[in-house]
Design a protein around this motif. Sequence first.
Motif, PDB file in Angstrom:
ATOM      1  N   GLN A   1       0.814  -1.208   0.000  1.00 31.27           N
ATOM      2  CA  GLN A   1       0.000   0.000   0.000  1.00 31.27           C
ATOM      3  C   GLN A   1       0.851   1.264   0.000  1.00 31.27           C
ATOM      4  O   GLN A   1       0.426   2.312  -0.474  1.00 31.27           O
ATOM      5  N   ASN A   2       2.064   1.175   0.534  1.00 27.92           N
ATOM      6  CA  ASN A   2       2.910   2.364   0.634  1.00 27.92           C
ATOM      7  C   ASN A   2       4.217   2.242  -0.140  1.00 27.92           C
ATOM      8  O   ASN A   2       4.831   3.260  -0.457  1.00 27.92           O
ATOM      9  N   LEU A   3       4.655   1.027  -0.433  1.00 28.38           N
ATOM     10  CA  LEU A   3       5.915   0.825  -1.142  1.00 28.38           C
ATOM     11  C   LEU A   3       5.678  -0.136  -2.300  1.00 28.38           C
ATOM     12  O   LEU A   3       4.734  -0.921  -2.290  1.00 28.38           O
ATOM     13  N   HIS A   4       6.558  -0.059  -3.300  1.00 31.30           N
ATOM     14  CA  HIS A   4       6.489  -1.062  -4.354  1.00 31.30           C
ATOM     15  C   HIS A   4       7.061  -2.372  -3.797  1.00 31.30           C
ATOM     16  O   HIS A   4       7.844  -2.372  -2.851  1.00 31.30           O
ATOM     17  N   PRO A   5       6.649  -3.516  -4.347  1.00 36.13           N
ATOM     18  CA  PRO A   5       7.152  -4.798  -3.842  1.00 36.13           C
ATOM     19  C   PRO A   5       8.670  -4.881  -3.942  1.00 36.13           C
ATOM     20  O   PRO A   5       9.270  -4.484  -4.934  1.00 36.13           O
ATOM     21  N   ILE A   6       9.293  -5.391  -2.898  1.00 33.22           N
ATOM     22  CA  ILE A   6      10.746  -5.543  -2.851  1.00 33.22           C
ATOM     23  C   ILE A   6      11.056  -7.029  -2.761  1.00 33.22           C
ATOM     24  O   ILE A   6      10.603  -7.704  -1.834  1.00 33.22           O
ATOM     25  N   ARG A   7      11.765  -7.534  -3.734  1.00 37.98           N
ATOM     26  CA  ARG A   7      12.082  -8.963  -3.766  1.00 37.98           C
ATOM     27  C   ARG A   7      12.930  -9.320  -2.560  1.00 37.98           C
ATOM     28  O   ARG A   7      13.944  -8.689  -2.281  1.00 37.98           O
ATOM     29  N   GLY A   8      12.483 -10.345  -1.843  1.00 34.50           N
ATOM     30  CA  GLY A   8      13.205 -10.769  -0.651  1.00 34.50           C
ATOM     31  C   GLY A   8      12.533 -10.347   0.633  1.00 34.50           C
ATOM     32  O   GLY A   8      12.923 -10.809   1.710  1.00 34.50           O
ATOM     33  N   LEU A   9      11.531  -9.476   0.531  1.00 35.91           N
ATOM     34  CA  LEU A   9      10.797  -9.031   1.714  1.00 35.91           C
ATOM     35  C   LEU A   9       9.338  -9.437   1.578  1.00 35.91           C
ATOM     36  O   LEU A   9       8.720  -9.235   0.532  1.00 35.91           O
ATOM     37  N   GLY A  10       8.778 -10.019   2.637  1.00 28.65           N
ATOM     38  CA  GLY A  10       7.397 -10.476   2.604  1.00 28.65           C
ATOM     39  C   GLY A  10       6.442  -9.594   3.363  1.00 28.65           C
ATOM     40  O   GLY A  10       5.257  -9.884   3.441  1.00 28.65           O
ATOM     41  N   GLY A  11       6.927  -8.496   3.942  1.00 32.77           N
ATOM     42  CA  GLY A  11       6.064  -7.600   4.697  1.00 32.77           C
ATOM     43  C   GLY A  11       6.859  -6.929   5.797  1.00 32.77           C
ATOM     44  O   GLY A  11       8.098  -6.903   5.780  1.00 32.77           O
ATOM     45  N   ALA A  12       6.150  -6.379   6.768  1.00 36.79           N
ATOM     46  CA  ALA A  12       6.782  -5.698   7.888  1.00 36.79           C
ATOM     47  C   ALA A  12       5.980  -5.982   9.141  1.00 36.79           C
ATOM     48  O   ALA A  12       4.859  -6.508   9.087  1.00 36.79           O
ATOM     49  N   THR A  13       6.549  -5.668  10.291  1.00 37.63           N
ATOM     50  CA  THR A  13       5.851  -5.832  11.562  1.00 37.63           C
ATOM     51  C   THR A  13       6.327  -4.763  12.533  1.00 37.63           C
ATOM     52  O   THR A  13       7.337  -4.094  12.297  1.00 37.63           O
ATOM     53  N   ILE A  14       5.576  -4.603  13.611  1.00 39.82           N
ATOM     54  CA  ILE A  14       5.931  -3.654  14.669  1.00 39.82           C
ATOM     55  C   ILE A  14       6.376  -4.462  15.878  1.00 39.82           C
ATOM     56  O   ILE A  14       5.643  -5.329  16.366  1.00 39.82           O
ATOM     57  N   LEU A  15       7.580  -4.177  16.358  1.00 40.45           N
ATOM     58  CA  LEU A  15       8.133  -4.910  17.490  1.00 40.45           C
ATOM     59  C   LEU A  15       7.644  -4.320  18.807  1.00 40.45           C
ATOM     60  O   LEU A  15       6.948  -3.294  18.837  1.00 40.45           O
ATOM     61  N   GLY A  16       8.002  -4.971  19.896  1.00 40.58           N
ATOM     62  CA  GLY A  16       7.522  -4.562  21.205  1.00 40.58           C
ATOM     63  C   GLY A  16       7.919  -3.163  21.616  1.00 40.58           C
ATOM     64  O   GLY A  16       7.205  -2.499  22.371  1.00 40.58           O
ATOM     65  N   ASP A  17       9.071  -2.674  21.119  1.00 40.15           N
ATOM     66  CA  ASP A  17       9.508  -1.320  21.479  1.00 40.15           C
ATOM     67  C   ASP A  17       8.958  -0.262  20.532  1.00 40.15           C
ATOM     68  O   ASP A  17       9.351   0.903  20.597  1.00 40.15           O
TER      69      ASP A  17
END
Length: 733
Positions: free
Chosen positions: A691-707
């Motif tokens: 939704q915000n970036l073009h697809p990057i080969r090698g990356l399947g998404g993102a997450t938010i860590l505890g900090d």
Amino acid sequence: MSDELDEIQAIFFEECAEGLTTAEQGLSAMQGGDVSAEVIAGVFRAVHSIKGGAGAFGHADLTAFAHKFENVLDEVRGGKIPPSPGVVKVMLSAFDILTDHVESAKGLAPRPADEAALAALEQVLANKGADDGAPVASAPAPAAPVVAEAPAAPAAEEADEYGFLPMAVSLDDFDAPAEAPAAADAAWIVTFKPSRAALANAGEPLLIIRELETLGAEIVAVDTGTVPSLRDLDPEDAYFTWTLRVPGEVTEGDINDCFDFVAPDSVVEVRRDETPAPAAAPVAEAPAADTGADEFGFVPVSAPIEDFAAEMQRVVETIAAASPPVGSVETPAIAPKAGGDAAQQTIRVDLGKLDLLLNLVGELVIRNSILADRLSPADRQRVELPELARLTRQIQDNVMSLRAQPIKQAFSRVPRMLRDLSVETGKTINLETYGETTEVDKGVIEKIGDPLTHMIRNAADHGLESAEERIAAGKDPAGTIKLSAEQRGARIFVRVQDNGRGINRERVKAKAIEKGIISPDAVLSNEEIDQLICAPGFSTAETISNISGRGVGMDVVRSNVEALGGRVEIHSVPGEGTTFTMILPLTLAILDGMIVRLAGQRFVLPLAHVLETVQPEAGQVKRTSPDSEVIDMRGEYVPVKRATEIFGLNDDRAVEDSLVVIVESEAHGKVGLVVDTIDDRREVVIKSLDQNLHPIRGLGGATILGDGSIALILDIEALVASTNRYTPKGMAA
């Protein structure tokens, strides 16, 4: 009020989509040779429902076309028109126009040109399907004078803009005394026994009886033999069976329309009365007290429908008088209704609400992660943090299942498409499907339709050889296309595989140079050449046809799949065939991840791929070429990939100061990924990047860590398949 009407109309269009899917599956089955009564009736009901809803919302064009289509289906259902291949072909074309009419009613497309389809339907009706839609002039000659002499339908009269013929009589003619009906116009006998649960589901049988009376129906008999004793009487159950006589001039379709909203387990029988009623006058003269049963055991009823309440009350009082006093028997436990356990109750929920619920579950997982970071080990056990994580995971799994739909919905169009392509290309094509029950997010199903269509057409036109070529190559004359789907972790794999000629890489490279897609001196691997067929404007077709040749097919596939956050992989073996794989992410999922560092940055490595972790000793990792390394794992040499090099991160750390995570991929087996350190193991929420970036080969998404920081999730399959350093989109390598 307008908003409420819009909501109801939105439900109608959802039902239209379901009806169109049912109709297409039925018509495809008919095209394949299954012309059973059940299949034909399913198509008829789907078109009939669309017509009824369209009429309620004032979509005149859709209503008129569906009505004409329904007329043909009704004749086929009644056995008056044989479902020959020619008739089915006409109905398939009409189905396409019906689909366009639905899109037009939604405001998403202009009104379709339906004149040719209407003419074809009219021709089928006129010929009764003879000679697969032969011209009307070819009908048997003796029929012509009979039609010409019939006063009810003069040939000069033409259908109006909606395809309806004008009435041949005036309203004044209805006051004339009715003549005895001809054999063809014998009265209809209608038997109606409502579902036992009709009243419980707000289905009032008397309303249907009254609607039939507006058509001129008369009640012949009412069977009350199934009324139980008073203590067993359920006021929400229906026990009566009505028999009615409907005038012969009423069409069977009008009678069936009265039962549109009757439960499917109700008994509805409509038949011609083989013994017309010359006894009408004697019945009128018969005394009311004459209650002799007829041959079916039904008691004639002469009272109008308004008197039925009193009659029912009398029956109940009679039963009560014959039953033992309530106080003298023990009240039995109420038994569950038959079939109640098997009944499925459904409710329509807006997808936006489900999306919101999914996001809230994801936020709950993130908050759980924050708590885990801020609490000491003792505090974690005291607040039962592991139990909270387990409950959160169960909630997430159940919410995900609400959006899941079998991918069979996307596969359902393929059989018909292949039959059409087989005719156009002159090739015999067999279809094999696997994994149709794989559940995929509803949004994904809606968006993979176009990519799937392009891949199927590409396989049929370019992949499979002609029968002569296949025989010369020692193959079966009939080509095979395999369509499959499966879920692996947080990914959906959809494959289209053919056993054709494979990709001619020399020809592909030459075409790419000719069109200026690559430079003449470019050095490309086989995989990179295969990917060229997805370049915009690329096509190897010599001529432009209805199937291919414009260079927009595979480009659309890659664009649409990347818009979903996925990727397309191509594997081809010359002479054996080609496999196209769409790898799609789940909309949202929680996965077990390993928090690792690359060049000081944190990434998430899915634990589902991890086999073991190794601290390499000196000399254990060996370089076999300037661009490749292996690690000696107990006598087995495993390829090693440096993720920092693939992503273009600056890292001069020696491999002995790093860790090697041995992962297993489907395409490349065991591979070692070099990482700096491993920080933690954690459940993480996958957030899409598309939704915000073009697809990057090698990356399947993102997450938010505890900090609160963001970590990128590694796509193992794409990472181990990569051969070069990462190049930002739009930049030269």
